[in-house]
Design an enzyme around this catalytic site. Structure first.
Site, PDB file in Angstrom:
ATOM      1  N   ASP A 209       0.811  -1.215   0.000  1.00  0.00           N
ATOM      2  CA  ASP A 209       0.000   0.000   0.000  1.00  0.00           C
ATOM      3  C   ASP A 209       0.847   1.268   0.000  1.00  0.00           C
ATOM      4  O   ASP A 209       2.023   1.259   0.368  1.00  0.00           O
ATOM      5  CB  ASP A 209      -0.881   0.032   1.252  1.00  0.00           C
ATOM      6  CG  ASP A 209      -2.047  -0.933   1.177  1.00  0.00           C
ATOM      7  OD1 ASP A 209      -2.063  -1.790   0.278  1.00  0.00           O
ATOM      8  OD2 ASP A 209      -2.940  -0.821   2.035  1.00  0.00           O
TER       9      ASP A 209
ATOM     10  N   HIS B 123       3.516  -2.451   3.036  1.00  0.00           N
ATOM     11  CA  HIS B 123       3.619  -1.128   2.423  1.00  0.00           C
ATOM     12  C   HIS B 123       4.865  -1.047   1.548  1.00  0.00           C
ATOM     13  O   HIS B 123       5.812  -1.817   1.744  1.00  0.00           O
ATOM     14  CB  HIS B 123       3.630  -0.046   3.506  1.00  0.00           C
ATOM     15  CG  HIS B 123       2.325   0.036   4.241  1.00  0.00           C
ATOM     16  ND1 HIS B 123       2.000  -0.851   5.254  1.00  0.00           N
ATOM     17  CD2 HIS B 123       1.248   0.838   4.069  1.00  0.00           C
ATOM     18  CE1 HIS B 123       0.770  -0.570   5.689  1.00  0.00           C
ATOM     19  NE2 HIS B 123       0.292   0.444   4.989  1.00  0.00           N
TER      20      HIS B 123
HETATM   21 NI    NI Z   1      -2.679   3.112   3.264  1.00  0.00          NI
END
Ligand code: NI
Length: 219
Positions: free
Chosen positions: A22, A166
């Protein structure tokens, strides 16, 4: 689209895992992509619309590698606190900028913070999207620790998991060890759309957390 796989034939019976990254695109995505390619796996990148413009060549590489790009809103607000019109705008603007590089709007949306309250699910339903959440949260953004991220995934991963990470450097380093380790254990590393397609899909406006395992793939 399977030409990057190390295996000769994709084995539909193998357990599957969807790694997700992400808050990119970032400069770390290429390192993640290289690790995935070496392991013969794919993943999904949930991107912020406002960052897309600067990473056109990374986006082209993601698509060329058979990975998936998802929509993670324009600038990461709490969508559950926004009126429906602003939620539509966050998703729509991001679709537009991603489409300019990929030729198509993403098939998937992950709401920032996994927040699905307020008008989020009704708007997603209207736009034809499930809310893609996750079943394993590595907390990589919080620990910023490569070994911890690796350990969480290797200790908990099972068939049908969607793993939240992430686009960070410490996570890219973890993926260099994680991807081959998961493949050695017999997992296929697939995109979220591939996982959905293999497990019967998902209705718009619902939350996607984990896909049920196939009986044949149960260990
Ligand atoms: Ni996010």
């Amino acid at each position: 689209m399977f030409k990057k796989m190390n295996n000769e034939v994709p084995d539909e019976q193998k357990p599957m895992i969807a790694l997700t990254f992400d808050d990119g695109p970032t400069r770390n995505d290429r390192r993640i992509l290289a690790a995935l390619e070496r392991a013969g796996g794919r993943a999904t990148f949930f991107m912020l619309g406002k960052k897309v413009e600067r990473y056109g060549s990374t986006i082209e590489r993601i698509m060329a590698d058979g990975c998936e790009i998802g929509n993670h809103s324009w600038d990461h607000p709490r969508l559950d606190r926004l009126p429906a019109e602003e939620i539509r705008d966050q998703i729509g603007r991001t679709n537009d900028v991603i489409s300019r590089f990929t030729g198509q709007a993403p098939a998937l949306v992950r709401p920032p913070y996994g927040e699905t309250g307020g008008s989020v699910l009704p708007v997603f339903a209207e736009m034809g999207y499930p809310a893609v959440l996750w079943s394993i949260d590595t907390l990589d953004w919080k620990t910023k620790n490569t070994v911890n991220t690796l350990a969480v995934v290797l200790h908990h991963a099972s068939d049908g998991d969607i793993i939240l990470m992430h686009s960070m450097l410490v996570t890219a380093v973890a993926v260099e060890l994680m991807a081959p380790a998961l493949v050695r254990r017999g997992f296929r590393l697939v995109t979220v759309s591939e996982l959905l397609a293999a497990r019967g899909g998902m209705a718009p406006g619902r939350e996607l957390i984990k896909l049920p395992p196939r009986p044949a793939a149960a260990r």
